[in-house]
Every structure is written in C-alpha cells, then in structure tokens.
Motif scaffolding. Structure first.
Motif, PDB file in Angstrom:
ATOM      1  N   ASN A   1       0.822  -1.264  -0.029  1.00 62.41           N
ATOM      2  CA  ASN A   1       0.005  -0.019  -0.224  1.00 62.41           C
ATOM      3  C   ASN A   1       0.766   1.179   0.065  1.00 62.41           C
ATOM      4  N   ARG A   2       2.071   1.286  -0.095  1.00 65.03           N
ATOM      5  CA  ARG A   2       2.987   2.463   0.069  1.00 65.03           C
ATOM      6  C   ARG A   2       2.855   3.259  -1.119  1.00 65.03           C
ATOM      7  N   ARG A   3       2.677   4.647  -0.718  1.00 63.92           N
ATOM      8  CA  ARG A   3       2.469   5.573  -1.977  1.00 63.92           C
ATOM      9  C   ARG A   3       3.502   6.911  -1.523  1.00 63.92           C
ATOM     10  N   THR A   4       3.756   7.556  -2.193  1.00 65.98           N
ATOM     11  CA  THR A   4       4.288   8.895  -1.990  1.00 65.98           C
ATOM     12  C   THR A   4       3.211   9.902  -1.114  1.00 65.98           C
ATOM     13  N   ILE A   5       3.533  10.494  -0.233  1.00 68.10           N
ATOM     14  CA  ILE A   5       2.806  11.408   0.363  1.00 68.10           C
ATOM     15  C   ILE A   5       3.551  12.698   0.455  1.00 68.10           C
ATOM     16  N   ARG A   6       3.021  13.834  -0.188  1.00 65.71           N
ATOM     17  CA  ARG A   6       3.517  15.137  -0.114  1.00 65.71           C
ATOM     18  C   ARG A   6       2.987  16.176   0.604  1.00 65.71           C
ATOM     19  N   SER A   7       1.681  15.802   1.562  1.00 61.96           N
ATOM     20  CA  SER A   7       1.229  16.694   2.177  1.00 61.96           C
ATOM     21  C   SER A   7       0.639  16.266   3.550  1.00 61.96           C
TER      22      SER A   7
ATOM     23  N   ASN B   1      13.531  22.855  -4.247  1.00 56.33           N
ATOM     24  CA  ASN B   1      12.616  23.459  -5.144  1.00 56.33           C
ATOM     25  C   ASN B   1      11.149  22.912  -5.056  1.00 56.33           C
ATOM     26  N   GLN B   2      11.188  22.277  -3.445  1.00 60.65           N
ATOM     27  CA  GLN B   2       9.895  21.748  -3.301  1.00 60.65           C
ATOM     28  C   GLN B   2       9.479  22.260  -1.879  1.00 60.65           C
ATOM     29  N   PRO B   3       8.349  23.064  -2.122  1.00 61.20           N
ATOM     30  CA  PRO B   3       7.814  23.755  -0.650  1.00 61.20           C
ATOM     31  C   PRO B   3       7.600  22.761   0.395  1.00 61.20           C
ATOM     32  N   TYR B   4       6.992  21.453  -0.022  1.00 68.14           N
ATOM     33  CA  TYR B   4       6.428  20.497   1.244  1.00 68.14           C
ATOM     34  C   TYR B   4       7.548  20.181   1.786  1.00 68.14           C
ATOM     35  N   ILE B   5       9.106  20.355   1.478  1.00 69.97           N
ATOM     36  CA  ILE B   5      10.229  19.994   2.332  1.00 69.97           C
ATOM     37  C   ILE B   5      10.052  20.628   3.815  1.00 69.97           C
TER      38      ILE B   5
ATOM     39  N   VAL C   1       7.781  10.960   2.056  1.00 69.53           N
ATOM     40  CA  VAL C   1       8.282  11.232   0.540  1.00 69.53           C
ATOM     41  C   VAL C   1       9.894  11.303   0.708  1.00 69.53           C
ATOM     42  N   ILE C   2      10.393  10.604  -0.332  1.00 70.42           N
ATOM     43  CA  ILE C   2      12.067  10.558  -0.298  1.00 70.42           C
ATOM     44  C   ILE C   2      12.305  11.617  -1.044  1.00 70.42           C
ATOM     45  N   LEU C   3      13.447  12.096  -0.616  1.00 67.02           N
ATOM     46  CA  LEU C   3      13.699  13.733  -1.227  1.00 67.02           C
ATOM     47  C   LEU C   3      15.203  13.583  -2.031  1.00 67.02           C
ATOM     48  N   GLY C   4      15.352  13.116  -3.212  1.00 65.00           N
ATOM     49  CA  GLY C   4      16.369  13.204  -4.191  1.00 65.00           C
ATOM     50  C   GLY C   4      16.708  14.672  -4.336  1.00 65.00           C
ATOM     51  N   SER C   5      15.776  15.498  -4.345  1.00 63.85           N
ATOM     52  CA  SER C   5      15.830  16.948  -4.771  1.00 63.85           C
ATOM     53  C   SER C   5      16.793  17.610  -4.007  1.00 63.85           C
ATOM     54  N   ILE C   6      17.211  17.148  -2.686  1.00 64.73           N
ATOM     55  CA  ILE C   6      17.972  17.850  -2.003  1.00 64.73           C
ATOM     56  C   ILE C   6      19.682  17.796  -2.662  1.00 64.73           C
TER      57      ILE C   6
ATOM     58  N   LEU D   1      -2.717   4.586  -5.836  1.00 70.34           N
ATOM     59  CA  LEU D   1      -1.250   3.945  -5.825  1.00 70.34           C
ATOM     60  C   LEU D   1      -0.965   4.249  -7.403  1.00 70.34           C
ATOM     61  N   LYS D   2       0.303   4.522  -7.594  1.00 68.15           N
ATOM     62  CA  LYS D   2       0.967   4.652  -8.557  1.00 68.15           C
ATOM     63  C   LYS D   2       1.216   3.363  -9.419  1.00 68.15           C
ATOM     64  N   PRO D   3       0.761   3.059 -10.814  1.00 65.81           N
ATOM     65  CA  PRO D   3       1.019   1.847 -11.213  1.00 65.81           C
ATOM     66  C   PRO D   3       2.218   1.669 -11.358  1.00 65.81           C
ATOM     67  N   ARG D   4       2.469   0.044 -11.355  1.00 64.31           N
ATOM     68  CA  ARG D   4       3.853  -0.437 -11.718  1.00 64.31           C
ATOM     69  C   ARG D   4       3.681  -1.302 -12.936  1.00 64.31           C
ATOM     70  N   MET D   5       4.805  -1.463 -13.590  1.00 66.28           N
ATOM     71  CA  MET D   5       4.878  -2.240 -14.842  1.00 66.28           C
ATOM     72  C   MET D   5       4.690  -3.777 -14.547  1.00 66.28           C
TER      73      MET D   5
HETATM   74  C1  LIG Z   1      15.538   7.996  -4.615  1.00 70.27           C
HETATM   75  C2  LIG Z   1      14.322   8.567  -4.957  1.00 70.27           C
HETATM   76  C3  LIG Z   1      14.165   9.920  -4.908  1.00 70.27           C
HETATM   77  C4  LIG Z   1      12.981  10.890  -4.946  1.00 70.27           C
HETATM   78  N1  LIG Z   1      12.957  11.968  -4.664  1.00 70.27           N
HETATM   79  C5  LIG Z   1      11.756  12.818  -4.646  1.00 70.27           C
HETATM   80  C6  LIG Z   1      11.820  14.069  -4.457  1.00 70.27           C
HETATM   81  O1  LIG Z   1      12.924  14.673  -4.512  1.00 70.27           O
HETATM   82  N2  LIG Z   1      10.582  14.663  -4.617  1.00 70.27           N
HETATM   83  C7  LIG Z   1       9.607  14.204  -4.774  1.00 70.27           C
HETATM   84  O2  LIG Z   1       8.436  14.842  -4.420  1.00 70.27           O
HETATM   85  N3  LIG Z   1       9.451  12.673  -4.603  1.00 70.27           N
HETATM   86  C8  LIG Z   1      10.680  12.091  -4.954  1.00 70.27           C
HETATM   87  N4  LIG Z   1      10.579  10.780  -4.800  1.00 70.27           N
HETATM   88  C9  LIG Z   1       9.452   9.974  -5.088  1.00 70.27           C
HETATM   89  C10 LIG Z   1       9.019   9.550  -6.395  1.00 70.27           C
HETATM   90  O3  LIG Z   1       8.563  10.534  -7.282  1.00 70.27           O
HETATM   91  C11 LIG Z   1       7.794   8.312  -6.448  1.00 70.27           C
HETATM   92  O4  LIG Z   1       8.409   7.419  -5.521  1.00 70.27           O
HETATM   93  C12 LIG Z   1       7.597   7.662  -7.630  1.00 70.27           C
HETATM   94  O5  LIG Z   1       6.863   8.846  -8.463  1.00 70.27           O
HETATM   95  C13 LIG Z   1       6.487   6.652  -7.519  1.00 70.27           C
HETATM   96  O6  LIG Z   1       5.425   7.121  -7.017  1.00 70.27           O
HETATM   97  P1  LIG Z   1       5.142   6.389  -5.716  1.00 70.27           P
HETATM   98  O7  LIG Z   1       5.908   6.393  -4.660  1.00 70.27           O
HETATM   99  O8  LIG Z   1       3.550   7.011  -5.107  1.00 70.27           O
HETATM  100  O9  LIG Z   1       4.581   4.882  -5.789  1.00 70.27           O
HETATM  101  C14 LIG Z   1      11.829   9.955  -5.080  1.00 70.27           C
HETATM  102  C15 LIG Z   1      11.697   8.779  -5.036  1.00 70.27           C
HETATM  103  C16 LIG Z   1      12.950   8.089  -5.103  1.00 70.27           C
HETATM  104  C17 LIG Z   1      13.091   6.429  -4.824  1.00 70.27           C
END
Ligand SMILES: Cc1cc2nc3c(=O)[nH]c(=O)nc-3n(C[C@H](O)[C@H](O)[C@H](O)COP(=O)(O)O)c2cc1C
Length: 266
Positions: free
Chosen positions: A14-20, A69-73, A137-142, A176-180
């Motif tokens: 059930n994991r999905r990225t949450i940004r709020s 460049n992501q205010p939610y951080i 949310v994982i943040l690669g943007s840093i 949930l974001k689709p996977r291949m």
């Molecule tokens: C290494 C990595 C870096 C990511 N960096 C960001 C980020 O900087 N900002 C963001 O909003 N989401 C970030 N994400 C989240 C991805 O966008 C997200 O996992 C992907 O779109 C799939 O969506 P889901 O997690 O909801 O399934 C990152 C995910 C990973 C694994």
C-alpha cells in the motif's frame, strides 16, 4: 497465483508517496521508533557507514526546501537527511593509530557501500512510518546543490548527502501509482536483452508494445502533484526525461572529491 498477506506485506503493497501532511507533530515515541528501526537495517561489512540528521530548525528546513525547489520539504512535521558517513570510522581509525596514508576510506567502494547502507536505513524508516499510518516522501531533490547541503548541514570530510525523508500524518490520499508488469522488471537468471532489435517472426515485442497496457494504466493515474495536467504514458515520460540536462548538474564527482572521496578503485 495469489499474493500472500500479512501486516508487513500489506504495508509494503500500500505504500505510496505522500507530499502533504497535517500539522500534527510526531511524538517522541514515534521518532524514537523510526530511528531505532532505521538503525536495525543491514549494514555492509558491519561498517555502519551511514548517519542521518533530524532537521528541527525551520530555517534549515526552509533552505533545504529552496535547494530542492519543493515547498513541502519545509512543511514536513519530521525531516531527515541520510548521509554517507565514513567520518566516524575515520576518527576511530585515527584514534587507533592507523597511519592516515594507509586508510582506504576514500575508495569508491566505501562511497557506494555506505550509500547502500543509507538507502536501506531510509527504507526501513519509511516502511516503519507507513506501518504507523504516517506518510513519507523520499527527497532526491536535496541533491540539486550538494555543496550547499554540505555547507548547510556542516558535513565533515568523508560524509556525503544521499537522500532526505519527510514524514508526517497524511493530509492526502493519492492513488497507488501503477507499476509495470512484473516480467518486464524481474527476470530469471539472465537479462533478456539479446533479441533487442530483432525483427520477423518470433521476434520479441518492442518495449513500446510490451508496455502498451502499462502505458494506458499510467495515463489514467491521477497525479495530485499536477492535478491540471494529463499524465503522460510511461514511455512518453521516459523519452521526455532522457535528455534532461538537470541531472548533469547533479554529478557527484567533484563534490565527492571535495569531501575526501577520491574514488580510487581498490
Ligand atoms: C531516490 C528517490 C528520490 C526521490 N525524490 C523525490 C523528490 O525529491 N521529491 C518528490 O516529491 N518525490 C521524490 N521521490 C518519489 C518518487 O517520485 C515516487 O516514488 C515515484 O513517482 C513513484 O510514486 P509512488 O512512490 O507514489 O509509488 C523520490 C523517490 C526515490 C526512490
């Protein structure tokens, strides 16, 4: 075939990225639990080559949000930056009297091994957070500006930022974001690349053909990040990002050398 279910598997499925997130702070118990779980992750050669910084200063969080460049951080109730950390082990070796010239903490292997450690620890924290009903949310943007992050966080030699993780009580419920299809991502024994480009009877379908169903699914996905834009098919997204020059700016070589990772192969 049927998927097996238990609480752990269901959390992962059930994991999905949450940004709020809501304003609710994480309790000390929650924070301590997340941090302890992260520490329990596997660590290559038992080097414990990672650390994390919990960011509690709003000014630091704001600066990370600017860099990313992501205010939610800056809005996240809890924010961690995971780093490669060979500095602690460097100090241990120094104090043990190991000659500096003999040390190999600068090796590229230490860099990648510690990066693996950091990602595993982050992922353990992420899963634990999800299991508690939190959203992350994982943040690669840093990594948009690695030298700025190094300076902001006071990272010493032989350390390097890897990823951020923002955590809080979800204020959104994205789909949930689709996977291949699994067979396009998980192979048996050898990589099925040999028939690429072959044509005629019996030839493998092109990637675009093989991914057509997935493309259609992705195009149906409702992306809360860009609610006004139609979502492009996956293959379109990949083709569009394949020439993204932004990632060239994220090259690690020079900042890593400046932190004492010479990248020498050993
Ligand atoms: C290494 C990595 C870096 C990511 N960096 C960001 C980020 O900087 N900002 C963001 O909003 N989401 C970030 N994400 C989240 C991805 O966008 C997200 O996992 C992907 O779109 C799939 O969506 P889901 O997690 O909801 O399934 C990152 C995910 C990973 C694994």
């Amino acid at each position: 075939m049927t998927l097996l279910h238990n609480d752990t598997i269901d959390t992962l499925l059930n994991r999905r990225t949450i940004r709020s997130w809501t304003d609710e702070a994480l309790s000390e118990d929650e924070l301590e639990t997340l941090e302890t779980v992260a520490q329990r992750a596997a660590t290559s050669q038992y080097l414990n080559g990672w650390s994390a910084l919990r960011i509690t200063d709003p000014a630091v969080a704001a600066e990370l949000a600017r860099i990313g460049n992501q205010p939610y951080i800056a809005q996240a109730p809890a924010l961690y930056i995971f780093i490669i950390d060979a500095y602690r082990n460097l100090r241990i070796a120094r104090e043990a009297g190991v000659p500096e010239a003999d040390m190999t903490f600068d090796a590229d292997y230490i860099f990648t091994q510690s990066q693996n450690d950091a990602v595993l620890a982050l992922h353990a924290m992420e899963t634990a957070a999800e299991s508690l009903g939190l959203g992350t949310v994982i943040l690669g943007s840093i990594l948009n500006d690695v030298p700025a992050v190094i300076s902001l966080l006071g990272l010493p030699e032989k350390t390097f930022p890897v990823l951020g993780l923002a955590v809080g009580h979800p204020a959104q419920t994205p789909a949930l974001k689709p996977r291949m299809p699994r067979e396009l991502q998980i192979f048996e024994n050898t990589y099925p690349a040999a028939s690429e480009g072959a044509s005629g009877e019996g030839a493998a379908p092109s990637m675009h053909e093989a991914l057509a169903g997935f493309d259609a699914e992705v195009a149906q996905y409702y992306d809360l990040r860009f609610p006004d834009q139609p979502v492009k098919a996956f293959t379109e997204q990949i083709a569009a990002t394949s020439t993204d020059t932004g990632r060239l700016a994220k090259a690690f070589g020079e900042p890593a050398r400046a932190q004492g990772f010479t990248g020498r192969g050993l």
